[in-house]
Design a protein around this motif. Structure first.
Motif, PDB file in Angstrom:
ATOM      1  N   ARG A  67      -7.368  12.885   4.253  1.00 46.54           N
ATOM      2  CA  ARG A  67      -8.074  11.663   3.259  1.00 46.54           C
ATOM      3  C   ARG A  67      -7.272  10.153   2.809  1.00 46.54           C
ATOM      4  O   ARG A  67      -7.501  10.011   1.624  1.00 46.54           O
ATOM      5  CB  ARG A  67      -6.506  12.020   1.478  1.00 46.54           C
ATOM      6  CG  ARG A  67      -7.995  13.701   1.369  1.00 46.54           C
ATOM      7  CD  ARG A  67      -6.695  13.895   0.235  1.00 46.54           C
ATOM      8  NE  ARG A  67      -7.354  15.798  -0.340  1.00 46.54           N
ATOM      9  CZ  ARG A  67      -7.030  16.305  -1.179  1.00 46.54           C
ATOM     10  NH1 ARG A  67      -5.873  15.704  -2.313  1.00 46.54           N
ATOM     11  NH2 ARG A  67      -7.687  17.589  -1.742  1.00 46.54           N
ATOM     12  N   GLY A  68      -7.081   9.749   3.936  1.00 41.60           N
ATOM     13  CA  GLY A  68      -6.786   8.460   4.124  1.00 41.60           C
ATOM     14  C   GLY A  68      -6.088   8.259   5.187  1.00 41.60           C
ATOM     15  O   GLY A  68      -5.423   9.395   5.776  1.00 41.60           O
ATOM     16  N   MET A  69      -5.064   7.016   5.185  1.00 46.34           N
ATOM     17  CA  MET A  69      -3.719   6.517   6.358  1.00 46.34           C
ATOM     18  C   MET A  69      -2.299   7.526   5.750  1.00 46.34           C
ATOM     19  O   MET A  69      -2.156   7.918   4.795  1.00 46.34           O
ATOM     20  CB  MET A  69      -3.789   4.673   6.300  1.00 46.34           C
ATOM     21  CG  MET A  69      -5.036   4.814   6.457  1.00 46.34           C
ATOM     22  SD  MET A  69      -5.739   4.642   7.999  1.00 46.34           S
ATOM     23  CE  MET A  69      -4.228   4.487   9.224  1.00 46.34           C
ATOM     24  N   ASN A  70      -2.068   7.991   6.664  1.00 46.61           N
ATOM     25  CA  ASN A  70      -1.077   8.728   6.516  1.00 46.61           C
ATOM     26  C   ASN A  70       0.319   8.006   7.363  1.00 46.61           C
ATOM     27  O   ASN A  70      -0.228   7.631   9.026  1.00 46.61           O
ATOM     28  CB  ASN A  70      -0.700  10.747   7.141  1.00 46.61           C
ATOM     29  CG  ASN A  70      -1.726  11.265   6.738  1.00 46.61           C
ATOM     30  OD1 ASN A  70      -1.937  11.474   5.194  1.00 46.61           O
ATOM     31  ND2 ASN A  70      -2.320  12.487   6.961  1.00 46.61           N
TER      32      ASN A  70
ATOM     33  N   LEU B  20       1.149   4.595  11.173  1.00 40.59           N
ATOM     34  CA  LEU B  20      -0.077   5.214  10.415  1.00 40.59           C
ATOM     35  C   LEU B  20      -0.874   5.476  11.736  1.00 40.59           C
ATOM     36  O   LEU B  20      -0.962   5.325  12.593  1.00 40.59           O
ATOM     37  CB  LEU B  20      -0.992   3.561  10.270  1.00 40.59           C
ATOM     38  CG  LEU B  20      -0.540   2.959   9.045  1.00 40.59           C
ATOM     39  CD1 LEU B  20      -0.809   1.974   8.037  1.00 40.59           C
ATOM     40  CD2 LEU B  20       0.345   4.114   7.736  1.00 40.59           C
ATOM     41  N   GLU B  21      -1.190   6.903  10.942  1.00 46.91           N
ATOM     42  CA  GLU B  21      -2.755   7.874  11.298  1.00 46.91           C
ATOM     43  C   GLU B  21      -3.057   8.272  10.467  1.00 46.91           C
ATOM     44  O   GLU B  21      -3.935   8.354   8.723  1.00 46.91           O
ATOM     45  CB  GLU B  21      -1.647   8.989  11.910  1.00 46.91           C
ATOM     46  CG  GLU B  21      -2.784  10.198  12.925  1.00 46.91           C
ATOM     47  CD  GLU B  21      -1.404  11.023  12.891  1.00 46.91           C
ATOM     48  OE1 GLU B  21      -1.122  12.747  12.515  1.00 46.91           O
ATOM     49  OE2 GLU B  21      -1.123  11.232  14.489  1.00 46.91           O
ATOM     50  N   ARG B  22      -4.830   8.311  10.942  1.00 41.95           N
ATOM     51  CA  ARG B  22      -5.832   8.388  10.464  1.00 41.95           C
ATOM     52  C   ARG B  22      -5.551   9.999   9.483  1.00 41.95           C
ATOM     53  O   ARG B  22      -5.674  11.210  10.811  1.00 41.95           O
ATOM     54  CB  ARG B  22      -7.193   7.931  10.492  1.00 41.95           C
ATOM     55  CG  ARG B  22      -7.912   8.373   9.765  1.00 41.95           C
ATOM     56  CD  ARG B  22      -9.109   7.755   9.858  1.00 41.95           C
ATOM     57  NE  ARG B  22      -9.395   6.561   9.755  1.00 41.95           N
ATOM     58  CZ  ARG B  22      -8.971   5.779   8.481  1.00 41.95           C
ATOM     59  NH1 ARG B  22      -9.197   6.124   7.738  1.00 41.95           N
ATOM     60  NH2 ARG B  22      -9.309   4.510   8.522  1.00 41.95           N
ATOM     61  N   GLY B  23      -5.626  10.214   8.228  1.00 44.19           N
ATOM     62  CA  GLY B  23      -5.339  11.788   7.688  1.00 44.19           C
ATOM     63  C   GLY B  23      -6.599  11.882   7.186  1.00 44.19           C
ATOM     64  O   GLY B  23      -7.524  11.473   7.396  1.00 44.19           O
TER      65      GLY B  23
ATOM     66  N   TYR C 178       1.977   5.180   1.254  1.00 47.71           N
ATOM     67  CA  TYR C 178       0.730   5.490   2.352  1.00 47.71           C
ATOM     68  C   TYR C 178       1.942   7.411   2.118  1.00 47.71           C
ATOM     69  O   TYR C 178       2.868   7.023   1.482  1.00 47.71           O
ATOM     70  CB  TYR C 178       1.147   5.229   3.697  1.00 47.71           C
ATOM     71  CG  TYR C 178       0.298   3.622   3.768  1.00 47.71           C
ATOM     72  CD1 TYR C 178      -0.964   4.045   3.762  1.00 47.71           C
ATOM     73  CD2 TYR C 178       0.964   2.943   4.098  1.00 47.71           C
ATOM     74  CE1 TYR C 178      -1.621   3.059   4.593  1.00 47.71           C
ATOM     75  CE2 TYR C 178       0.848   2.002   4.801  1.00 47.71           C
ATOM     76  CZ  TYR C 178      -1.328   1.597   4.537  1.00 47.71           C
ATOM     77  OH  TYR C 178      -1.313   0.587   4.526  1.00 47.71           O
TER      78      TYR C 178
ATOM     79  N   GLU D  53       0.421  -1.629   0.461  1.00 50.34           N
ATOM     80  CA  GLU D  53      -0.383   0.017  -0.307  1.00 50.34           C
ATOM     81  C   GLU D  53       1.180   1.274   0.353  1.00 50.34           C
ATOM     82  O   GLU D  53       2.093   1.297   0.661  1.00 50.34           O
ATOM     83  CB  GLU D  53      -1.084   0.110   1.158  1.00 50.34           C
ATOM     84  CG  GLU D  53      -1.720  -0.994   1.394  1.00 50.34           C
ATOM     85  CD  GLU D  53      -2.986  -0.646   0.265  1.00 50.34           C
ATOM     86  OE1 GLU D  53      -3.464   0.690   0.327  1.00 50.34           O
ATOM     87  OE2 GLU D  53      -3.818  -1.269  -0.200  1.00 50.34           O
TER      88      GLU D  53
END
Length: 150
Positions: free
Chosen positions: A140-143, A135-138, A114, A112
């Motif tokens: 527009r998606g996962m950052n 990973l952290e939820r941003g 990121y 994936e």
């Protein structure tokens, strides 16, 4: 002399409506004649077999499975039942523009891609570096955050 209220559009719509009504009546008459000629047909009773499919034959009682009421769970599994997942992931920097301050990291496990921002970096990175990240939820998606070189 008064002008006619009937327009071409109205007459065409009326013709379509009349034709639709006649077609419907013809279909009804055909079904009625078929039923009179061949008798009623179709599945009179519907049964559910052991796989959950509808059928016209009763299911085999030997294939019936009994379940205990206590075995049925109607809920989401508890958090402690789920396997613990390591939050630190490994990946490779596919693109990074230091002048703009962002880039992309490809996860080695699932391939994936990121997004990462310069604010989420711990070490300076360049393209093709092997990194570890979380990973952290941003918006527009996962950052990818807490990015460090390996």
């Amino acid at each position: 002399m008064a002008k006619s209220q009937q327009t071409f559009s109205k007459s065409e719509k009326e013709k379509k409506r009349l034709k639709k009504r006649q077609d419907k009546q013809k279909k009804m008459d055909a079904r009625k004649a078929d039923r009179d000629e061949h008798g009623p047909s179709g599945i009179q009773f519907a049964y559910v077999d052991h796989n959950g499919n509808l059928t016209d034959t009763p299911p085999d009682p030997e294939l019936k499975v009994e379940y205990e009421l206590e075995d049925i769970q109607i809920s989401v599994s508890k958090k402690e039942d789920l396997p613990e997942e390591d939050p630190v992931r490994k990946g490779k920097v596919s693109f990074f523009d230091s002048s703009k301050g962002f880039g992309f990291i490809i996860d080695m496990e699932n391939n994936e891609k990121y997004f990462t921002h310069v604010s989420g970096l711990i070490d300076d990175i360049v393209e093709n570096d092997k990194v570890s990240f979380e990973l952290e939820r941003g918006m527009r998606g996962m950052n990818a955050v807490k990015v460090t070189k390996i």
